[in-house]
Motif scaffolding. Structure first.
Motif, PDB file in Angstrom:
ATOM      1  N   VAL A  72     -23.563 -16.814 -10.308  1.00  0.00           N
ATOM      2  CA  VAL A  72     -22.662 -16.557 -11.426  1.00  0.00           C
ATOM      3  C   VAL A  72     -22.739 -17.747 -12.368  1.00  0.00           C
ATOM      4  O   VAL A  72     -22.446 -18.881 -11.984  1.00  0.00           O
ATOM      5  CB  VAL A  72     -21.204 -16.363 -10.937  1.00  0.00           C
ATOM      6  CG1 VAL A  72     -20.286 -16.131 -12.115  1.00  0.00           C
ATOM      7  CG2 VAL A  72     -21.121 -15.218  -9.955  1.00  0.00           C
ATOM      8  N   ILE A  73     -23.155 -17.481 -13.607  1.00  0.00           N
ATOM      9  CA  ILE A  73     -23.244 -18.524 -14.623  1.00  0.00           C
ATOM     10  C   ILE A  73     -22.304 -18.146 -15.752  1.00  0.00           C
ATOM     11  O   ILE A  73     -22.396 -17.054 -16.312  1.00  0.00           O
ATOM     12  CB  ILE A  73     -24.689 -18.676 -15.148  1.00  0.00           C
ATOM     13  CG1 ILE A  73     -25.593 -19.154 -14.023  1.00  0.00           C
ATOM     14  CG2 ILE A  73     -24.727 -19.635 -16.330  1.00  0.00           C
ATOM     15  CD1 ILE A  73     -27.034 -19.282 -14.398  1.00  0.00           C
ATOM     16  N   THR A  74     -21.395 -19.050 -16.076  1.00  0.00           N
ATOM     17  CA  THR A  74     -20.449 -18.824 -17.163  1.00  0.00           C
ATOM     18  C   THR A  74     -20.837 -19.724 -18.327  1.00  0.00           C
ATOM     19  O   THR A  74     -20.998 -20.930 -18.155  1.00  0.00           O
ATOM     20  CB  THR A  74     -19.013 -19.140 -16.716  1.00  0.00           C
ATOM     21  OG1 THR A  74     -18.722 -18.365 -15.555  1.00  0.00           O
ATOM     22  CG2 THR A  74     -18.016 -18.807 -17.804  1.00  0.00           C
ATOM     23  N   ALA A  75     -20.994 -19.116 -19.505  1.00  0.00           N
ATOM     24  CA  ALA A  75     -21.356 -19.865 -20.702  1.00  0.00           C
ATOM     25  C   ALA A  75     -20.273 -19.682 -21.750  1.00  0.00           C
ATOM     26  O   ALA A  75     -19.961 -18.560 -22.133  1.00  0.00           O
ATOM     27  CB  ALA A  75     -22.702 -19.377 -21.243  1.00  0.00           C
ATOM     28  N   GLN A  76     -19.699 -20.800 -22.187  1.00  0.00           N
ATOM     29  CA  GLN A  76     -18.681 -20.745 -23.229  1.00  0.00           C
ATOM     30  C   GLN A  76     -18.781 -21.940 -24.169  1.00  0.00           C
ATOM     31  O   GLN A  76     -17.810 -22.360 -24.756  1.00  0.00           O
ATOM     32  CB  GLN A  76     -17.293 -20.662 -22.602  1.00  0.00           C
ATOM     33  CG  GLN A  76     -16.956 -21.804 -21.676  1.00  0.00           C
ATOM     34  CD  GLN A  76     -15.584 -21.613 -21.053  1.00  0.00           C
ATOM     35  OE1 GLN A  76     -14.959 -20.584 -21.182  1.00  0.00           O
ATOM     36  NE2 GLN A  76     -15.133 -22.649 -20.374  1.00  0.00           N
ATOM     37  N   ARG A  77     -19.984 -22.485 -24.297  1.00  0.00           N
ATOM     38  CA  ARG A  77     -20.187 -23.651 -25.147  1.00  0.00           C
ATOM     39  C   ARG A  77     -20.070 -23.325 -26.633  1.00  0.00           C
ATOM     40  O   ARG A  77     -19.659 -24.145 -27.421  1.00  0.00           O
ATOM     41  CB  ARG A  77     -21.579 -24.247 -24.907  1.00  0.00           C
ATOM     42  CG  ARG A  77     -21.772 -24.822 -23.544  1.00  0.00           C
ATOM     43  CD  ARG A  77     -23.180 -25.377 -23.410  1.00  0.00           C
ATOM     44  NE  ARG A  77     -23.453 -25.714 -22.026  1.00  0.00           N
ATOM     45  CZ  ARG A  77     -24.653 -26.000 -21.568  1.00  0.00           C
ATOM     46  NH1 ARG A  77     -25.686 -25.971 -22.364  1.00  0.00           N
ATOM     47  NH2 ARG A  77     -24.816 -26.298 -20.298  1.00  0.00           N
ATOM     48  N   HIS A  78     -20.502 -22.117 -27.004  1.00  0.00           N
ATOM     49  CA  HIS A  78     -20.575 -21.745 -28.408  1.00  0.00           C
ATOM     50  C   HIS A  78     -19.451 -20.788 -28.780  1.00  0.00           C
ATOM     51  O   HIS A  78     -18.839 -20.162 -27.923  1.00  0.00           O
ATOM     52  CB  HIS A  78     -21.932 -21.094 -28.707  1.00  0.00           C
ATOM     53  CG  HIS A  78     -23.092 -21.936 -28.264  1.00  0.00           C
ATOM     54  ND1 HIS A  78     -23.470 -23.086 -28.915  1.00  0.00           N
ATOM     55  CD2 HIS A  78     -23.936 -21.809 -27.214  1.00  0.00           C
ATOM     56  CE1 HIS A  78     -24.504 -23.624 -28.285  1.00  0.00           C
ATOM     57  NE2 HIS A  78     -24.806 -22.866 -27.250  1.00  0.00           N
ATOM     58  N   ARG A  79     -19.226 -20.642 -30.065  1.00  0.00           N
ATOM     59  CA  ARG A  79     -18.156 -19.756 -30.519  1.00  0.00           C
ATOM     60  C   ARG A  79     -18.639 -18.317 -30.669  1.00  0.00           C
ATOM     61  O   ARG A  79     -17.838 -17.400 -30.716  1.00  0.00           O
ATOM     62  CB  ARG A  79     -17.592 -20.251 -31.848  1.00  0.00           C
ATOM     63  CG  ARG A  79     -16.834 -21.557 -31.666  1.00  0.00           C
ATOM     64  CD  ARG A  79     -16.230 -22.020 -32.935  1.00  0.00           C
ATOM     65  NE  ARG A  79     -15.173 -21.098 -33.343  1.00  0.00           N
ATOM     66  CZ  ARG A  79     -14.269 -21.382 -34.247  1.00  0.00           C
ATOM     67  NH1 ARG A  79     -14.287 -22.552 -34.835  1.00  0.00           N
ATOM     68  NH2 ARG A  79     -13.347 -20.507 -34.576  1.00  0.00           N
ATOM     69  N   GLU A  80     -19.962 -18.112 -30.771  1.00  0.00           N
ATOM     70  CA  GLU A  80     -20.494 -16.766 -30.928  1.00  0.00           C
ATOM     71  C   GLU A  80     -20.930 -16.202 -29.584  1.00  0.00           C
ATOM     72  O   GLU A  80     -21.459 -16.907 -28.729  1.00  0.00           O
ATOM     73  CB  GLU A  80     -21.697 -16.756 -31.887  1.00  0.00           C
ATOM     74  CG  GLU A  80     -21.344 -17.095 -33.315  1.00  0.00           C
ATOM     75  CD  GLU A  80     -21.494 -18.569 -33.582  1.00  0.00           C
ATOM     76  OE1 GLU A  80     -22.290 -19.206 -32.858  1.00  0.00           O
ATOM     77  OE2 GLU A  80     -20.817 -19.101 -34.474  1.00  0.00           O
ATOM     78  N   ARG A  81     -20.723 -14.919 -29.427  1.00  0.00           N
ATOM     79  CA  ARG A  81     -21.062 -14.210 -28.200  1.00  0.00           C
ATOM     80  C   ARG A  81     -22.561 -14.253 -27.929  1.00  0.00           C
ATOM     81  O   ARG A  81     -22.997 -14.492 -26.807  1.00  0.00           O
ATOM     82  CB  ARG A  81     -20.577 -12.764 -28.328  1.00  0.00           C
ATOM     83  CG  ARG A  81     -20.795 -11.940 -27.104  1.00  0.00           C
ATOM     84  CD  ARG A  81     -20.349 -10.537 -27.322  1.00  0.00           C
ATOM     85  NE  ARG A  81     -18.914 -10.438 -27.116  1.00  0.00           N
ATOM     86  CZ  ARG A  81     -18.276  -9.300 -26.922  1.00  0.00           C
ATOM     87  NH1 ARG A  81     -18.922  -8.165 -26.950  1.00  0.00           N
ATOM     88  NH2 ARG A  81     -16.987  -9.286 -26.719  1.00  0.00           N
ATOM     89  N   GLU A  82     -23.380 -14.036 -28.954  1.00  0.00           N
ATOM     90  CA  GLU A  82     -24.838 -13.998 -28.783  1.00  0.00           C
ATOM     91  C   GLU A  82     -25.387 -15.352 -28.342  1.00  0.00           C
ATOM     92  O   GLU A  82     -26.278 -15.419 -27.499  1.00  0.00           O
ATOM     93  CB  GLU A  82     -25.522 -13.564 -30.087  1.00  0.00           C
ATOM     94  CG  GLU A  82     -25.590 -12.077 -30.265  1.00  0.00           C
ATOM     95  CD  GLU A  82     -26.258 -11.372 -29.100  1.00  0.00           C
ATOM     96  OE1 GLU A  82     -27.358 -11.783 -28.670  1.00  0.00           O
ATOM     97  OE2 GLU A  82     -25.678 -10.403 -28.595  1.00  0.00           O
ATOM     98  N   ARG A  83     -24.870 -16.417 -28.914  1.00  0.00           N
ATOM     99  CA  ARG A  83     -25.352 -17.750 -28.530  1.00  0.00           C
ATOM    100  C   ARG A  83     -24.975 -18.061 -27.091  1.00  0.00           C
ATOM    101  O   ARG A  83     -25.741 -18.690 -26.362  1.00  0.00           O
ATOM    102  CB  ARG A  83     -24.796 -18.802 -29.484  1.00  0.00           C
ATOM    103  CG  ARG A  83     -25.463 -18.729 -30.852  1.00  0.00           C
ATOM    104  CD  ARG A  83     -24.885 -19.711 -31.811  1.00  0.00           C
ATOM    105  NE  ARG A  83     -25.244 -21.083 -31.460  1.00  0.00           N
ATOM    106  CZ  ARG A  83     -24.787 -22.151 -32.102  1.00  0.00           C
ATOM    107  NH1 ARG A  83     -23.971 -22.000 -33.123  1.00  0.00           N
ATOM    108  NH2 ARG A  83     -25.139 -23.341 -31.725  1.00  0.00           N
ATOM    109  N   ASN A  84     -23.806 -17.599 -26.658  1.00  0.00           N
ATOM    110  CA  ASN A  84     -23.410 -17.790 -25.263  1.00  0.00           C
ATOM    111  C   ASN A  84     -24.291 -16.963 -24.338  1.00  0.00           C
ATOM    112  O   ASN A  84     -24.623 -17.398 -23.233  1.00  0.00           O
ATOM    113  CB  ASN A  84     -21.938 -17.434 -25.065  1.00  0.00           C
ATOM    114  CG  ASN A  84     -21.023 -18.544 -25.517  1.00  0.00           C
ATOM    115  OD1 ASN A  84     -21.375 -19.705 -25.473  1.00  0.00           O
ATOM    116  ND2 ASN A  84     -19.843 -18.181 -25.976  1.00  0.00           N
ATOM    117  N   ARG A  85     -24.679 -15.761 -24.767  1.00  0.00           N
ATOM    118  CA  ARG A  85     -25.576 -14.919 -23.946  1.00  0.00           C
ATOM    119  C   ARG A  85     -26.924 -15.606 -23.748  1.00  0.00           C
ATOM    120  O   ARG A  85     -27.432 -15.679 -22.624  1.00  0.00           O
ATOM    121  CB  ARG A  85     -25.805 -13.570 -24.626  1.00  0.00           C
ATOM    122  CG  ARG A  85     -24.674 -12.603 -24.490  1.00  0.00           C
ATOM    123  CD  ARG A  85     -24.986 -11.310 -25.164  1.00  0.00           C
ATOM    124  NE  ARG A  85     -25.959 -10.581 -24.362  1.00  0.00           N
ATOM    125  CZ  ARG A  85     -26.607  -9.510 -24.795  1.00  0.00           C
ATOM    126  NH1 ARG A  85     -26.410  -9.051 -26.003  1.00  0.00           N
ATOM    127  NH2 ARG A  85     -27.453  -8.887 -24.007  1.00  0.00           N
TER     128      ARG A  85
END
Length: 140
Positions: A72-85
């Protein structure tokens, strides 16, 4: 298919994504939008890996691996959904690339003659100092 290395390719259906609300600063926007991505990849049931790569990947994943063998990898560094994906996917692919590299076995080396002599000289010096500390009447 997502190409990881020359020999490893992942099927896109093996990776599942869900969007969650990001924590931390962001003002009112953080309460309304689900921009953080939680990426899940089942390592144990993936046909893409050999057993040795699977074992190394599970070891490298550490606390990101669940008991069921899902990374499980959680990404929340960026404000945009696509950049986090893309960030989450890149982190997963980098983890797999590290696991795919064969570790170079350590070749045991022998100590040099000079290092053996230095070690023995140090032991003699310490022994001599400790001998001087003893009472002369104890040993006789």
């Amino acid at each position: 298919m997502i190409r990881v290395t020359r020999s490893i390719a992942l099927d896109e259906s093996e990776i599942s994504e869900s969007f969650i609300r990001a924590s931390g600063p962001g003002g009112q926007n953080v309460n309304k939008l689900s921009t953080a991505v939680q990426l899940r990849f089942d390592v144990r049931h993936s046909p893409s890996f050999s057993d040795e790569v699977r074992v190394r990947l599970e070891r490298l994943a550490g606390k990101r691996l669940t008991r069921d063998g899902v990374i499980v990898i959680t990404a929340q560094r960026h404000r945009e959904r696509e950049r986090n994906r893309t960030d989450a996917l890149e982190r997963l692919l980098e983890l797999i690339r590290q696991a795919a590299e064969r570790p170079i076995p350590r070749r045991p080396t022998r100590p040099t003659l000079a290092s053996k002599r230095r070690r023995l000289e140090g032991k003699k010096r310490t022994s001599g100092i400790k001998n001087l500390r003893r009472n002369q009447s104890d040993g006789d």
